[in-house]
Design an enzyme around this catalytic site. Structure first.
Site, short mmCIF file in Angstrom:
data_model
loop_
_atom_site.label_atom_id
_atom_site.label_comp_id
_atom_site.label_asym_id
_atom_site.label_seq_id
_atom_site.Cartn_x
_atom_site.Cartn_y
_atom_site.Cartn_z
N LYS A 159 0.89 -1.16 0.00
CA LYS A 159 0.00 0.00 0.00
C LYS A 159 0.93 1.21 0.00
CE LYS A 159 -4.10 1.85 2.28
NZ LYS A 159 -4.84 2.22 1.07
N1 PMP Z 1 -7.52 -1.07 -3.34
C1 PMP Z 1 -6.99 0.15 -3.13
C2 PMP Z 1 -6.23 0.80 -4.24
C3 PMP Z 1 -7.15 0.80 -1.90
O1 PMP Z 1 -6.63 2.01 -1.70
C4 PMP Z 1 -7.90 0.17 -0.89
C5 PMP Z 1 -8.11 0.86 0.42
N2 PMP Z 1 -7.06 0.57 1.31
C6 PMP Z 1 -8.44 -1.11 -1.14
C7 PMP Z 1 -8.23 -1.69 -2.38
C8 PMP Z 1 -9.24 -1.83 -0.09
O2 PMP Z 1 -8.40 -2.23 0.96
P1 PMP Z 1 -8.96 -2.36 2.45
O3 PMP Z 1 -10.22 -3.13 2.37
O4 PMP Z 1 -7.88 -3.12 3.15
O5 PMP Z 1 -9.16 -1.00 2.98
#
Ligand code: PMP
Length: 292
Positions: A159
């Site tokens: 991330k």
């Molecule tokens: N894809 C992207 C590009 C994101 O920024 C997020 C948000 N973190 C997600 C998917 C979903 O991840 P999560 O459910 O862990 O928040």
């Protein structure tokens, strides 16, 4: 809409081991993280004073750091404690927590092996407005021109700030075209995800289909919703999905920490009617994060 800038608020931010006044939580303009995108982050939600899946987010932050070739400078337990301190100092019971880690200013070139590693945690209020009527109306997505890159072209499972460059560009373009977000395809042309959330489709038999997370984040919410659906005996298929298949899908929704479960009513020219499965997932997720 009057915006309250994020650098001019009351409260405290945890920066490299201590709470500092919000407006003093600064980093130098010549920071490697700012110039070369050596920054990773987490977005977490707090419900009723408890961070939902806080440990999983910490684990992912550590993995993101390692993918970007540095170490998270604290132990998991220290980070959990620091998040709690931030919530307490800012009196937040329903909100959002942003933990982030970046390379500092000691070196300002591509190579940055000797930079310090900074860690900060901020949190702000963000109640989860659960208004089923508004929620079930669904949002509209344009289709982005930018493609999610191959795992050989970018560290796709981190991330990491750099991966959001094409998300911001895609979301801006979608908003300019009157949509609320964008659906991104991947480097092979398969459906990937939205700009900050994963995507699910429901076929006419009520089966869920979601893209295989092989070149984008396997979201923590995505994994929660897959388990939720399975516990409700709804079949879930993770596979490669072609954009032409959208025409045969009945419902669609996004999942993410911020988005929670957000029904989608339109992607480009395809319309969806958020119905029973969307409602079950919206309500089911809401009761997982807000246990009675
Ligand atoms: N894809 C992207 C590009 C994101 O920024 C997020 C948000 N973190 C997600 C998917 C979903 O991840 P999560 O459910 O862990 O928040």
């Amino acid at each position: 809409m009057s915006l309250v800038p994020f650098d001019d608020r009351d409260g405290e931010i945890w920066l490299n081991g201590e709470l500092v006044p919000w407006r003093s939580a600064k980093t130098h303009t010549l920071s490697h993280g700012l110039h070369y995108a050596s920054l990773v982050f987490e977005g977490e939600r707090v419900y009723g004073g408890k961070i939902f899946k806080g440990k999983e987010h910490t684990k992912r932050l550590r993995i993101s750091c390692n993918i970007l070739d540095f170490d998270l400078p604290v132990m998991d337990e220290q980070l959990e404690l620091a998040k709690q301190k931030v919530l307490h100092a800012n009196k937040i019971t329903d909100g959002y927590v942003r933990a982030f880690c970046w390379r500092g200013s000691e070196m300002m070139a591509v190579s940055a092996q000797k930079t310090s590693i900074n860690l900060a945690i901020a949190a702000w209020e963000w109640p989860s407005y659960f208004d089923p009527v508004t929620k079930m109306a669904g949002i509209s997505l344009g289709i982005a021109d930018w493609k999610r890159p191959s795992p050989e072209s970018a560290p796709v499972h981190a991330k990491a700030a750099g991966l959001y460059m094409i998300c911001t560009l895609s979301k801006h373009r979608a908003e300019q075209q009157g949509f609320q977000d964008a659906l991104m395809l991947d480097y092979r042309g398969y459906v990937a995800e939205a700009t900050g959330a994963n995507v699910f489709f429901v076929d006419k038999k009520g089966t869920l289909h979601t893209p295989t997370a092989d070149c984008f984040l396997n979201g923590i919410t995505r994994q929660t919703v897959i388990s939720l659906a399975k516990s409700m005996e709804i079949e879930v298929v993770e596979r490669h999905i072609m954009p032409q298949e959208l025409a045969s899908m009945k419902e669609c929704f996004l999942t993410g920490t911020a988005a929670e479960v957000t029904p989608v009513s339109r992607i480009g020219d395809h319309e969806f009617v958020p119905s029973e499965i969307c409602r079950q997932m919206v309500e089911g997720y809401s009761s997982i994060v807000n246990p009675a």
